[in-house]
Every structure is written in structure tokens, then in C-alpha cells.
Design a protein around this motif. Structure first.
Motif, mmCIF file in Angstrom:
data_model
loop_
_atom_site.group_PDB
_atom_site.id
_atom_site.type_symbol
_atom_site.label_atom_id
_atom_site.label_comp_id
_atom_site.label_asym_id
_atom_site.label_seq_id
_atom_site.Cartn_x
_atom_site.Cartn_y
_atom_site.Cartn_z
ATOM 1 N N ILE A 1 0.838 -1.209 0.000
ATOM 2 C CA ILE A 1 0.000 0.000 0.000
ATOM 3 C C ILE A 1 0.868 1.253 0.000
ATOM 4 C CG2 ILE A 1 -1.710 1.304 1.328
ATOM 5 C CD1 ILE A 1 -2.765 -1.400 2.346
ATOM 6 N N TYR A 2 1.920 1.249 0.830
ATOM 7 C CA TYR A 2 2.818 2.406 0.913
ATOM 8 C C TYR A 2 3.538 2.617 -0.419
ATOM 9 C CZ TYR A 2 6.500 5.488 2.699
ATOM 10 O OH TYR A 2 7.354 6.553 2.907
ATOM 11 N N TYR A 3 3.930 1.535 -1.041
ATOM 12 C CA TYR A 3 4.617 1.633 -2.326
ATOM 13 C C TYR A 3 3.730 2.282 -3.377
ATOM 14 C CZ TYR A 3 6.377 0.106 -6.879
ATOM 15 O OH TYR A 3 6.792 0.077 -8.196
ATOM 16 N N LYS A 4 2.488 1.824 -3.482
ATOM 17 C CA LYS A 4 1.591 2.352 -4.516
ATOM 18 C C LYS A 4 1.204 3.806 -4.245
ATOM 19 C CE LYS A 4 -0.294 0.617 -7.478
ATOM 20 N NZ LYS A 4 -0.763 -0.323 -8.446
ATOM 21 N N SER A 5 1.008 4.146 -2.968
ATOM 22 C CA SER A 5 0.491 5.475 -2.646
ATOM 23 C C SER A 5 1.571 6.524 -2.416
ATOM 24 C CB SER A 5 -0.405 5.403 -1.401
ATOM 25 O OG SER A 5 0.327 4.921 -0.291
ATOM 26 N N VAL A 6 2.781 6.113 -2.017
ATOM 27 C CA VAL A 6 3.831 7.076 -1.669
ATOM 28 C C VAL A 6 5.080 6.877 -2.533
ATOM 29 C CG1 VAL A 6 5.333 7.965 0.162
ATOM 30 C CG2 VAL A 6 2.997 7.243 0.712
ATOM 31 N N ALA A 7 5.702 5.714 -2.426
ATOM 32 C CA ALA A 7 6.992 5.504 -3.097
ATOM 33 C C ALA A 7 6.891 5.611 -4.610
ATOM 34 C CB ALA A 7 7.562 4.145 -2.705
ATOM 35 N N ALA A 8 5.785 5.110 -5.185
ATOM 36 C CA ALA A 8 5.626 5.117 -6.645
ATOM 37 C C ALA A 8 4.834 6.327 -7.134
ATOM 38 C CB ALA A 8 4.942 3.829 -7.094
ATOM 39 N N LYS A 9 4.735 7.337 -6.313
ATOM 40 C CA LYS A 9 4.009 8.546 -6.724
ATOM 41 C C LYS A 9 4.663 9.134 -7.973
ATOM 42 C CE LYS A 9 2.251 11.135 -3.612
ATOM 43 N NZ LYS A 9 2.046 12.074 -2.477
ATOM 44 N N GLY A 10 3.843 9.397 -8.984
ATOM 45 C CA GLY A 10 4.343 9.919 -10.253
ATOM 46 C C GLY A 10 4.488 8.854 -11.320
ATOM 47 N N LEU A 11 4.504 7.584 -10.920
ATOM 48 C CA LEU A 11 4.556 6.498 -11.896
ATOM 49 C C LEU A 11 3.139 6.087 -12.276
ATOM 50 C CD1 LEU A 11 7.263 3.935 -10.653
ATOM 51 C CD2 LEU A 11 7.399 5.442 -12.641
ATOM 52 N N PRO A 12 2.887 5.772 -13.541
ATOM 53 C CA PRO A 12 1.592 5.188 -13.907
ATOM 54 C C PRO A 12 1.344 3.918 -13.110
ATOM 55 C CG PRO A 12 2.829 5.820 -15.865
ATOM 56 C CD PRO A 12 3.762 5.971 -14.705
ATOM 57 N N SER A 13 0.097 3.664 -12.768
ATOM 58 C CA SER A 13 -0.237 2.540 -11.903
ATOM 59 C C SER A 13 0.248 1.204 -12.453
ATOM 60 C CB SER A 13 -1.754 2.483 -11.676
ATOM 61 O OG SER A 13 -2.087 1.400 -10.838
ATOM 62 N N ASP A 14 0.059 0.995 -13.776
ATOM 63 C CA ASP A 14 0.460 -0.284 -14.347
ATOM 64 C C ASP A 14 1.972 -0.451 -14.352
ATOM 65 O OD1 ASP A 14 0.685 1.777 -16.200
ATOM 66 O OD2 ASP A 14 0.308 0.477 -17.920
ATOM 67 N N VAL A 15 2.703 0.652 -14.568
ATOM 68 C CA VAL A 15 4.170 0.602 -14.546
ATOM 69 C C VAL A 15 4.663 0.279 -13.138
ATOM 70 C CG1 VAL A 15 6.282 1.942 -14.854
ATOM 71 C CG2 VAL A 15 4.399 2.179 -16.487
ATOM 72 N N ALA A 16 4.050 0.924 -12.142
ATOM 73 C CA ALA A 16 4.427 0.666 -10.753
ATOM 74 C C ALA A 16 4.208 -0.799 -10.395
ATOM 75 C CB ALA A 16 3.629 1.566 -9.821
#
Length: 455
Positions: A42-57
Motif C-alpha cells: 500500500i505504501y509503495y503504490k500510494s507514496v513511493a511510486a508517486k508519479g509512476l503510472p499505476s500499471d508501470v508501478a
């Protein structure tokens, strides 16, 4: 005897070495529940990967996971053979433990957009976790008698569920009410949660290193080379050695099949529930319930195995997973998700623990780490293959529900192969191999290790 000591004895942990071994399941399960299953994704998708497209993340997350598991899958049989022959099981366990703990501390430094650092620490942590488990599983073969293996293995899983669940419950309160802990927001609480995992993992690993002696080296065997050619040569040699233990090999094939289904459920249930519109609170609550239910049910599986044998108990767990698969296909509401979590909690720990203890019974002590390294190879293949089949089914049918039904193939074929495993014959072959190598039937205790050193 204290109430806690009485509980340990009832679980089958009757000696200090057995309790110390089981505490490592308690220690490392914090990483599984917090980092692998709940908080970090959850932290990765919402914070760490901020700015990356969801599918790329998501794809990069999956790629790093596969690379980490693949690394351990290739190295573990070689390192296992090295540790068996040089008498360094605890040493290598400590190396992987340190990798895992340090990388978990690194997760606490991940901020918005730091997806590269996050995935680097996550990948190294997965290597540390899975590598250390190879050697702790191998130690089980040394510290427990044959008749103790099922109960000790299931007791370890029960403690793992309890430990991971206790820490996760505290962390969920911290995430929901960060101000109570003097934290600014849920993101800050997540970073603190990663620190608590590192401390928990390191602290509760101490009994294993203090109480369990290092198994003696096999002696006289060539230590495998750690060059690229040496790695693959050792993999081939280990596979050839396993052919001497036909029943253990059959169990590995069965495990390869049914563990595909189990692993897919563990790794994708949260994403599947999210896709169906089930809220984050319900998802976390259901996963926490799985941990709580898993504690007594894992112990019950150990007792059932001592009465009816591990194979019938394991077959029962696979039948329950078939029911879970059908119910997952028809799932519509949070109530359904909680029902599935209850059923999974009933059999997940027991099925994994009995797979571990059955395999331990059918391999010789003097090659335990090497063989459990191979066990790890099969386990890591399932961690990759199951989700790939699930994803391919979604692409072909356009439906995650249809993909859920694809898991029936894994459970059905795994049960068919498991049915052919002759546990008694497997144990006989392993004990004969130990006798030829001059290994006694006595479990490894501090007194026994001292006697060996005195010789």
C-alpha cells in the motif's frame, strides 16, 4: 512450570532447542505480514511510486519480486551444500538475516517518489528472508526427532501467525491513529512500522543463535564452488542426489503444483478484493483475522498429523482450498471476503507446515540444507508460475473470476501426485542414508554438540 512454558510444551516445543527454532518463525513472520502482504504494498503504490503510472508501478514491483525469489532459488541449493559440508548453517542464516534486517531499516527512509530505493530494499529484503528460511528449515531436521517433526513445524507456523499478527495489529492502530503515537500521518506511521519489523526480526532471532548448536560438517565431501559454473554444476548434482529419495522427489513435485495455488491466493487476494470494490479497512481486517485463526488451527493440524499421519491432514487442507477457490469465484461482498479469510486461515499454516515436516522426514540430516535449498527452488518457481497463470487467464478471458477458477488445476493435480507419496518408504530411505554416513538418530542438543566436539 509457567503458563507460557506449559503452552510451549502442549504445542510440542518440549526442549530449549525446539523453542528457539520455533521463535525464528515468530521473528521473520513480521516481515511477511507487514512488508510482503499488507503495509509496504500500500505504501509503495500510494507514496513511493508517486508519479509512476499505476500499471508501470505494479509491473516493476512484480519484476523485482521475481528477481529476488529467482536469485534465492538459484543460490540456495549451492549455499545449502556448502553449509552442510562446512558446518555453517547458522553462519549463512545470520548473513541472510542481516541482509533482511538492514534492508528493512532502509524502507523507513523511503519518501514520495523514491520507488527505486523502495524496490531495491524490498528486493534485498526478500532475498534475506527467503534465504534465511532455507537454513532455519534445514535446522529443523537436526533439532527434532522424526516423531516430533510435524508438531514442531506446525507450532512454528502457529507462533509465526501469532507474532506477525500481534505486531500487525499494533501497526494498524498506528496507521489509523498516527496522532496517538506522535506521528504526523499514515505515511510516517508506515515508515515507523518498517523499523519495528527490523527490530522485531533481529531481537526474536537471538534465541536460535544462543540455543541451537551449529550442526557438524559432513566432512570429506568437496565444497561446491561459487563460480557461475560451480553453481549450475551443484544444482545438477543436487537434483541427481534427490533421485535417490524417490518419495521426497514426489512430494516436491506435488508441492510444486499445489503450492502454486496457495502462493497465488496469498499474493493476489488483496488485489482481487480491491478490484471487487472491497475497502482497505475490510481487507486489512480480514488478513488480520487470517493470522488469528491460523494460530490454533496450525497447532490442531500438528495434532491431527500425529494421529492420522501428515499426508491425510495435508490432503484435507487441499480439499478446503478447492472450496475456497469456488467461493472466490462467487465472491461479491466484504462478508464473503471474511468467510474466505476464515477458511484460508484454517488451513494455510497447517498445509505449509506439514509440507515442510514431511519433506524433512524423507531427507537425510547430513544433506538437510542442500535439500531444503532445492525445496526453496520449487517454492520460488510456484511464486512466479502461479501469478503468471492467473495473469494469462485474465488476459484470455478478461475476467479475474475466471482466473480464480484456474487455481483448481493446481490443487487437483497436486493432490493426485501427493496421493502417490509413500511417507514410510521415504523415511526408511533417508534413515538408511544417515546410517551409511555415520549419523545417529539423536536430535541436536547443546550436550550432543559438545560430545561431538570432544570426539
Amino acid at each position: 512450570m509457567s503458563a507460557w512454558g506449559a503452552l510451549m510444551s502442549r504445542m510440542g516445543l518440549t526442549r530449549p532447542e525446539l523453542r528457539a527454532w520455533a521463535w525464528y518463525d515468530w521473528a521473520n513472520s513480521a516481515y511477511v505480514t507487514t512488508v510482503v502482504a499488507v503495509v509496504f504494498p500500500i505504501y509503495y503504490k500510494s507514496v513511493a511510486a508517486k508519479g509512476l503510472p499505476s500499471d508501470v508501478a505494479s509491473s516493476r514491483f512484480a519484476l523485482v519480486t521475481a528477481l529476488a525469489l529467482g536469485t534465492v532459488a538459484v543460490l540456495s541449493p549451492v549455499l545449502g551444500a556448502l553449509s552442510d559440508r562446512a558446518g555453517r548453517l547458522k553462519t549463512l542464516l545470520g548473513v541472510f538475516l542481516t541482509l533482511g534486517v538492514v534492508s528493512t531499516v532502509g524502507l523507513a527512509l523511503v519518501g514520495p517518489g523514491d520507488w527505486k530505493w523502495a524496490l531495491g530494499c524490498f528486493g534485498i529484503g526478500n532475498v534475506g528472508l527467503t534465504g534465511s528460511i532455507v537454513f532455519s528449515d534445514a535446522l529443523l531436521r537436526h533439532v527434532a526427532r522424526d516423531e516430533e517433526l510435524d508438531r514442531v513445524s506446525t507450532a512454528g507456523y502457529a507462533l509465526g501467525y501469532l507474532g506477525g499478527g500481534v505486531l500487525l495489529a499494533v501497526q494498524l492502530v498506528m496507521l489509523v491513529k498516527p496522532a496517538w503515537f506522535g506521528l504526523a500521518d499514515a505515511a510516517s506511521a508506515s515508515r515507523v512500522a518498517f523499523l519495528t519489523v527490523a527490530v522485531w526480526w533481529a531481537a526474536f532471532s537471538v534465541p536460535l543463535f544462543l540455543r541451537i548448536p551449529e550442526p557438524r560438517p559432513t566432512g570429506g565431501a568437496q565444497v561446491p564452488r561459487l563460480s557461475l559454473g560451480g553453481v549450475f554444476a551443484q544444482l545438477v548434482e543436487t537434483f541427481r542426489a534427490l533421485r535417490q529419495y524417490r518419495e521426497a522427489l514426489l512430494l516436491l513435485v506435488a508441492y510444486l503444483l499445489y503450492s502454486d495455488g496457495i502462493g497465488t491466493i496469498i499474493r493476489l487476494s488483496t488485489l482481487y478484493g480491491t478490484e471487487l470494490g472491497i475497502g482497505q479497512g475490510a481487507l486489512m481486517g480480514a488478513l488480520l483475522m487470517t493470522q488469528a485463526v491460523g494460530v490454533p488451527c496450525a497447532v490442531l493440524f500438528g495434532r491431527a498429523a500425529s494421529r492420522v499421519g501428515p499426508k491425510p491432514a495435508l490432503m484435507f487442507s487441499l480439499a478446503v482450498y478447492v472450496v475456497v477457490t469456488f467461493l472466490g469465484y462467487f465472491m461479491r461482498s466484504p462478508v464473503h471476503f471474511f468467510a474466505l479469510a476464515l477458511l484460508v486461515g484454517m488451513v494455510q499454516g497447517g498445509s505449509q507446515a506439514l509440507s515442510r515436516s514431511m519433506f524433512a522426514q524423507m531427507i537425510p540430516r547430513h544433506r538437510a540444507a542442500e535439500m531444503f535449498g532445492l525445496f526453496s527452488v520449487f517454492e520460488k518457481v510456484t511464486a512466479v508460475a502461479g501469478p503468471l497463470v492467473f495473469a494469462a487467464t485474465v488476459e484470455l478471458t478478461g475476467s479475474s473470476r475466471q482466473a480464480v477458477l484456474s487455481l483448481l488445476v493446481f490443487f487437483g493435480s497436486g493432490a493426485l501426485v501427493l496421493w502417490r507419496v509413500d511417507v514410510a518408504e521415504g523415511k526408511r530411505a533417508a534413515r538408511e542414508s544417515e546410517a551409511r554416513a555415520g549419523w545417529s538418530q539423536a536430535p541436536l542438543t547443546a550436550e550432543a554438540a559438545e560430545a561431538v566436539r570432544a570426539e
